[in-house]
Design a protein around this motif. Structure first.
Motif, mmCIF file in Angstrom:
data_model
loop_
_atom_site.group_PDB
_atom_site.id
_atom_site.type_symbol
_atom_site.label_atom_id
_atom_site.label_comp_id
_atom_site.label_asym_id
_atom_site.label_seq_id
_atom_site.Cartn_x
_atom_site.Cartn_y
_atom_site.Cartn_z
ATOM 1 N N THR A 91 0.920 -1.200 0.032
ATOM 2 C CA THR A 91 0.168 0.049 -0.114
ATOM 3 C C THR A 91 1.038 1.085 -0.123
ATOM 4 O O THR A 91 1.767 1.217 0.804
ATOM 5 C CB THR A 91 -1.032 0.259 1.357
ATOM 6 N N GLN A 139 -9.075 -1.378 4.354
ATOM 7 C CA GLN A 139 -10.329 -1.007 4.078
ATOM 8 C C GLN A 139 -11.174 -1.196 5.590
ATOM 9 O O GLN A 139 -12.153 -0.768 6.227
ATOM 10 C CB GLN A 139 -11.019 -1.911 3.053
ATOM 11 N N LEU A 197 -10.141 4.473 -2.718
ATOM 12 C CA LEU A 197 -9.824 2.857 -1.961
ATOM 13 C C LEU A 197 -8.282 3.290 -1.751
ATOM 14 O O LEU A 197 -7.452 3.918 -2.507
ATOM 15 C CB LEU A 197 -9.840 1.798 -2.962
ATOM 16 N N GLU A 220 -3.256 0.253 -3.673
ATOM 17 C CA GLU A 220 -2.411 -0.880 -3.534
ATOM 18 C C GLU A 220 -1.537 -1.369 -4.846
ATOM 19 O O GLU A 220 -2.245 -1.625 -5.743
ATOM 20 C CB GLU A 220 -3.307 -2.085 -3.174
ATOM 21 N N ASN A 273 0.617 -3.458 -7.489
ATOM 22 C CA ASN A 273 0.524 -5.014 -7.454
ATOM 23 C C ASN A 273 2.106 -5.537 -7.470
ATOM 24 O O ASN A 273 2.835 -4.924 -7.759
ATOM 25 C CB ASN A 273 0.177 -5.068 -9.327
ATOM 26 N N TYR A 327 -8.633 3.409 -6.839
ATOM 27 C CA TYR A 327 -9.872 2.791 -7.322
ATOM 28 C C TYR A 327 -9.417 1.965 -8.700
ATOM 29 O O TYR A 327 -9.743 0.914 -8.831
ATOM 30 C CB TYR A 327 -11.141 3.827 -7.794
ATOM 31 N N HIS A 381 -7.583 -1.156 -8.112
ATOM 32 C CA HIS A 381 -8.373 -2.235 -7.917
ATOM 33 C C HIS A 381 -8.910 -2.814 -9.164
ATOM 34 O O HIS A 381 -9.494 -4.132 -9.205
ATOM 35 C CB HIS A 381 -9.536 -1.945 -6.888
ATOM 36 N N LYS A 382 -9.035 -2.204 -10.414
ATOM 37 C CA LYS A 382 -9.420 -2.649 -11.306
ATOM 38 C C LYS A 382 -8.626 -3.317 -12.386
ATOM 39 O O LYS A 382 -8.884 -4.093 -13.262
ATOM 40 C CB LYS A 382 -10.448 -1.584 -12.108
#
Ligand SMILES: CC(=O)N[C@@H](CCC[C@H](N)C(=O)O)C(=O)O
Length: 382
Positions: free
Chosen positions: A175, A259, A294, A297, A299, A332, A335-336
């Motif tokens: 993170t 979260q 969010l 994070e 990868n 966000y 996360h996608k």
């Protein structure tokens, strides 16, 4: 190819025309004019009717095996600039106090290079409105912008950092930035004469008590080994000294590195709001909105590759950083899509969001070079 002077001129122009989230019309026009001045052979530009200040650019690769995405944010903050610079903001009360003028210039420098040196893989540049509020990245995703040729296999983006040396690159596994929740608290009681508090229900006192009680959330409800932040940046109530305020509004932001931490803080604020409503016999509405903020994070595989490249490149000063409590709606998109967010050092005594923030412009060219080299390296291995 854009020279150092061109890059600085571009940055200074952006700096003079800061615009708030979803209102970045002049900024988007200037961006598109500059992109329009580049060699167009490999470029395709896309705009979005329902997100009119967003701009996407596709660069056709010569022999593509993937599409590499690069995102940069374009909005500014409602801050009145006090840098005293010759090229300070012309838009009173608005300022690029978070350095998105630097972000845009670096992105244009990279795009300009690849408009003249066709990349092997496809590239997608996303000039994103509304990072500071309104989560433009999430809006774009939900509008289906990243589909077909516009879908990145991996996504990268940077944020400038005044605490790092100019032009250095900072990053970490895991993170990088916190997730945030925007908080709006509305307290409603009964206004009245300053001399007759017994006949009124004073929301200045209730709001103060709410704010004081919230100070215990981080110290008493959160694991001290982990961390969180609650900041109330705006408090409004009342009209004049001798009228008791019947309404108050508090606006703030909650931050946590995961979260579950954010959800826990959210729940404590709701509970404190209920308690204040009972103790002060008033209405308290605690509205919480995480939107697209969010946690950012990174990868594992892509970030390991990114850090190794930066660490092993003698021309680049790489610094392994700690997680930061800043938020980013790139969280966000990460996360996608798998990807990496990193810092670009811009070395300044003032911090982000301050009215004297004055990033070092030498960071721009260094950032452009480091990222071009990384993208070329990435394209050279599968
Ligand atoms: C890098 C940075 O400063 N980002 C902003 C993001 C705003 C998050 C959201 N609107 C909130 O206020 O919670 C930040 O303030 O960290």
């Amino acid at each position: 190819m854009l020279s150092s002077k061109d890059l600085i001129d571009i940055r200074r122009h952006f700096h003079q025309i800061p615009e708030l989230a979803l209102q970045e019309n002049e900024t988007a026009k200037y961006l598109r004019d500059i992109i329009g001045s580049f060699k167009q052979d490999y470029l395709e530009l896309k705009t979005i009717e329902s997100l009119p200040t967003a701009t996407l650019v596709h660069v056709n690769g010569s022999n593509p095996t993937r599409t590499i995405g690069y995102r940069c944010d374009i909005d500014a903050l409602p801050v009145t600039e006090h840098t005293g610079l010759d090229y300070q903001s012309k838009n009173l009360g608005k300022m690029h106090a978070c350095g998105h003028d630097i972000h845009m210039t670096v992105a244009l420098g990279i795009l300009n290079y690849f408009s003249e040196h066709q990349p092997k893989d496809n590239l997608v540049f996303f000039f994103q409105p509304a990072e500071e509020s309104e989560n433009g990245g999430k809006i774009a995703y939900e509008l289906g912008v990243f589909q077909g040729k516009w879908c990145p296999d991996e996504f990268y983006g940077l944020h400038d950092n005044p605490q790092l040396p100019a032009g250095s690159i900072g990053c970490r596994m895991g993170t990088l930035f916190a997730g945030t929740t925007e908080v709006n608290v509305t307290l409603k009681g009964k206004g009245g004469h300053a001399a007759y508090p017994q006949l009124a229900n004073d929301m200045v006192v209730s709001a103060s008590e709410f704010i004081s009680q919230v100070q215990t959330v981080i110290s008493r409800s959160i694991d001290p080994i982990q961390s969180g932040v609650i900041t109330f940046g705006k408090l409004t109530a009342g009209t004049i000294r001798n009228v008791i305020a019947g309404e108050a509004r508090i606006e703030g932001t909650i931050r946590g590195l995961n979260q579950s931490m954010i959800k826990k803080i959210d729940a404590r604020l709701k509970a404190i709001g209920k308690g204040i409503a009972i103790s002060f016999d008033c209405d308290v509405d605690v509205e919480l909105n995480q939107g697209g903020y969010l946690p950012v994070e990174n990868n594992p595989e892509l970030t390991d590759n990114f850090i190794n490249f930066m660490k092993n490149n003698k021309q680049i000063e790489f610094i392994e950083t700690k997680p930061a409590m800043t938020g980013e709606d790139f969280g966000y998109l990460l996360h996608k899509f798998p990807g990496t967010m990193f810092w670009l050092g811009v070395e300044d005594d003032s911090q982000l969001h301050s009215d004297t923030f004055n990033p070092k412009e030498t960071s721009i060219e260094k950032g452009v070079k480091a990222i071009i080299q990384f993208i070329e390296f990435r394209m050279s291995n599968n």
